[in-house]
Design an enzyme around this catalytic site. Structure first.
Site, short mmCIF file in Angstrom:
data_model
loop_
_atom_site.label_atom_id
_atom_site.label_comp_id
_atom_site.label_asym_id
_atom_site.label_seq_id
_atom_site.Cartn_x
_atom_site.Cartn_y
_atom_site.Cartn_z
N LYS A 54 81.98 95.17 61.56
CA LYS A 54 81.14 94.01 61.90
C LYS A 54 81.50 93.48 63.28
O LYS A 54 80.61 93.14 64.07
CB LYS A 54 81.32 92.91 60.84
CG LYS A 54 80.62 93.25 59.53
CD LYS A 54 80.99 92.29 58.40
CE LYS A 54 80.34 92.78 57.10
NZ LYS A 54 80.78 92.02 55.91
N GLN A 98 84.59 87.17 54.36
CA GLN A 98 84.53 88.52 53.78
C GLN A 98 84.91 88.51 52.30
O GLN A 98 85.94 87.96 51.92
CB GLN A 98 85.47 89.45 54.57
CG GLN A 98 85.45 90.89 54.10
CD GLN A 98 84.09 91.57 54.32
OE1 GLN A 98 83.44 91.39 55.35
NE2 GLN A 98 83.64 92.34 53.34
N ASP A 124 75.07 84.76 55.69
CA ASP A 124 75.00 85.59 54.49
C ASP A 124 73.86 85.14 53.57
O ASP A 124 73.49 85.87 52.64
CB ASP A 124 76.32 85.52 53.71
CG ASP A 124 77.25 86.70 54.01
OD1 ASP A 124 76.72 87.76 54.41
OD2 ASP A 124 78.46 86.55 53.84
#
Ligand code: NAP
Length: 311
Positions: A54, A98, A124
C-alpha cells in the site's frame, strides 16, 4: 470451454493511470499531495506485506503515505490515540488501520477503531455513517474490495442491471457492501452465508456469483450456472499439501509455485469452475490488485472532498 479471464491487474492499472494525473492536479492546486496515514499494530507477516504494498502504490501514485507502528502488545487506548491524532492531522486525508488487530486488543477492537475514524477520512468505508450512506446509495467512500469488484465487472463490460447476483459471505467489509453495490446497480441480489440451505442450488441461479468466504475451492461447478460470471474474492494462504493436490493438477502452474514456496494463496472458487463459467476472476491477479487501486482512489476522493473540490 474455458472462461474468459477477468483481469484485475489490468483494470487496477487502468484505475491507477486515472488516479495519477488527478493526484498531480490536486497537488498543484492544494500545494500538497493527498495524504494517507496507515496504522499497523504488531508484526503479522501478511499485514507487513500488505502495508508495504500500500505504501509503495501510494508513493507511485504521488500520494503522501505515512506509516505509524505500534507494538503487538499495545493497549487499544494507544491505538485509539493514534487514530485521534490522524483525525486532527491536516496533511492526512485518509486513515487506514490494517486488519487484523492483535487478538489481545479485545473482540470489539476493530469496531471501536472504525467507530472513531472521522467519516470524511474513512477511506476503508467502514464507519457506520459511511455504511449508512452506502445503504441509501449516496456513499462517496465505500469499502475498497467490493468497490473494486464493481470496477472489474463494469470495465470488463459485464451487464449488472437486471442480472441475478448471488454473494456468498455477509461480512461488514466484503459481503454486505458487495450486495448493496450490486443492488444499487439494479441487480437482483441474494446474500448467502453459513446457514443458507441448498447453497449450491441458490448460487447456481446467479448470472453474477461473488464468493467471499475464505474457504479454498468451496465453489465447485455444481454452484455455477453455465456461462455465469464468477468473481473470486477469497484469499487463503494454504500450506497443506493435501488441499493443494486436491485442487490443482500435478502439471499446473499453481502446483509449481507451491513446490517452490511451500504455500500459495488460494481462492474460494474451485479451478474446475473455469470449464463452466463464462467469465472468472483468478486468484491471484483478480480482485486483490483492485483493493489497493480503490484505496488510492478513495484517498484522492477524501482529499478532494475535504478541500471542497469533490467531483
Ligand atoms: P469473514 O469476515 O470471515 O466472513 C466470511 C463469510 O463467509 C461469513 O459471512 C460466513 O458466514 C461465510 N462463510 C464461511 N464459511 C461458509 C460456508 N461454509 N458456507 C457459506 N458461507 C460461509 O471474511 P471476509 O473478511 O468477508 O473475507 C472473505 C474472504 O475474502 C477471505 O478469504 C478474505 O481473505 C478475502 N478478502 C480478500 C480481499 C482482497 O483484497 N482480495 C479483501 C478482503 C477480504 P457467517 O456469517 O454465517 O459466519
Amino acid at each position: 470451454m474455458a472462461a474468459r479471464v477477468l483481469d484485475g491487474a489490468a483494470v487496477a492499472n487502468a484505475i491507477r493511470a486515472e488516479v495519477g494525473p488527478a493526484v498531480a492536479a490536486f497537488t498543484a492546486r492544494a500545494g500538497r499531495p493527498p495524504g494517507l496515514g496507515i496504522v499497523l499494530v504488531g508484526d503479522d507477516p501478511a499485514s507487513e506485506i500488505y502495508v508495504r504494498s500500500k505504501l509503495k502504490s501510494a508513493a507511485d501514485a504521488g500520494l503522501r503515505a505515512d506509516l505509524m507502528r505500534l507494538p503487538a502488545g499495545a493497549p487499544l487506548d494507544d491505538l485509539l490515540a493514534v487514530v485521534e491524532q490522524l483525525n486532527h492531522s491536516e496533511p492526512h486525508d485518509g486513515i487506514l488501520v490494517q486488519s487484523p488487530l492483535p487478538a489481545a486488543m479485545g473482540p470489539d477492537a476493530e469496531r471501536r477503531v472504525f467507530d472513531i475514524i472521522r467519516p470524511d477520512k474513512d477511506v476503508d468505508g467502514f464507519h457506520p455513517a459511511n455504511v449508512g450512506l452506502l445503504v441509501q446509495n449516496r456513499a462517496t467512500l465505500a469499502a475498497c474490495t467490493p468497490s473494486g469488484v464493481i470496477e472489474l465487472l463494469e470495465r470488463s463490460h459485464v451487464t449488472i442491471a437486471g442480472s441475478r447476483a448471488v454473494v456468498i459471505g455477509r461480512s461488514d467489509i466484503v459481503g454486505k457492501p458487495m450486495a448493496l453495490l450490486l443492488l444499487h446497480r439494479h441487480a437482483t441480489v441474494t446474500i448467502c452465508h453459513s446457514r443458507t440451505k441448498d447453497l449450491a442450488a441458490v448460487a447456481a441461479e446467479a448470472d453474477i456469483l461473488v464468493a467471499a468466504i475464505g474457504r479454498p475451492g468451496f465453489v465447485t461447478p455444481a454452484f455455477v450456472k453455465a456461462g455465469a460470471v464468477v468473481v473470486d474474492v477469497g484469499t487463503t494462504q494454504v500450506s497443506d499439501r493435501a488441499v493443494v493436490e486436491r485442487l490443482f493438477a500435478p502439471d499446473s502452474k499453481r502446483r509449481e509455485v507451491f513446490e517452490r514456496r511451500g504455500s500459495i494463496v488460494v481462492g474460494d472458487v474451485h479451478p474446475a469452475v473455469a470449464e463452466v463459467a463464462g467469465a472468472l476472476s483468478p486468484v491471484p491477479g483478480g480482485v486483490g490488485p483492485l483493493t489497493i487501486a480503490m484505496l488510492l482512489k478513495n484517498t484522492l476522493r477524501a482529499a478532494q472532498q475535504r478541500a471542497g473540490w469533490a467531483g
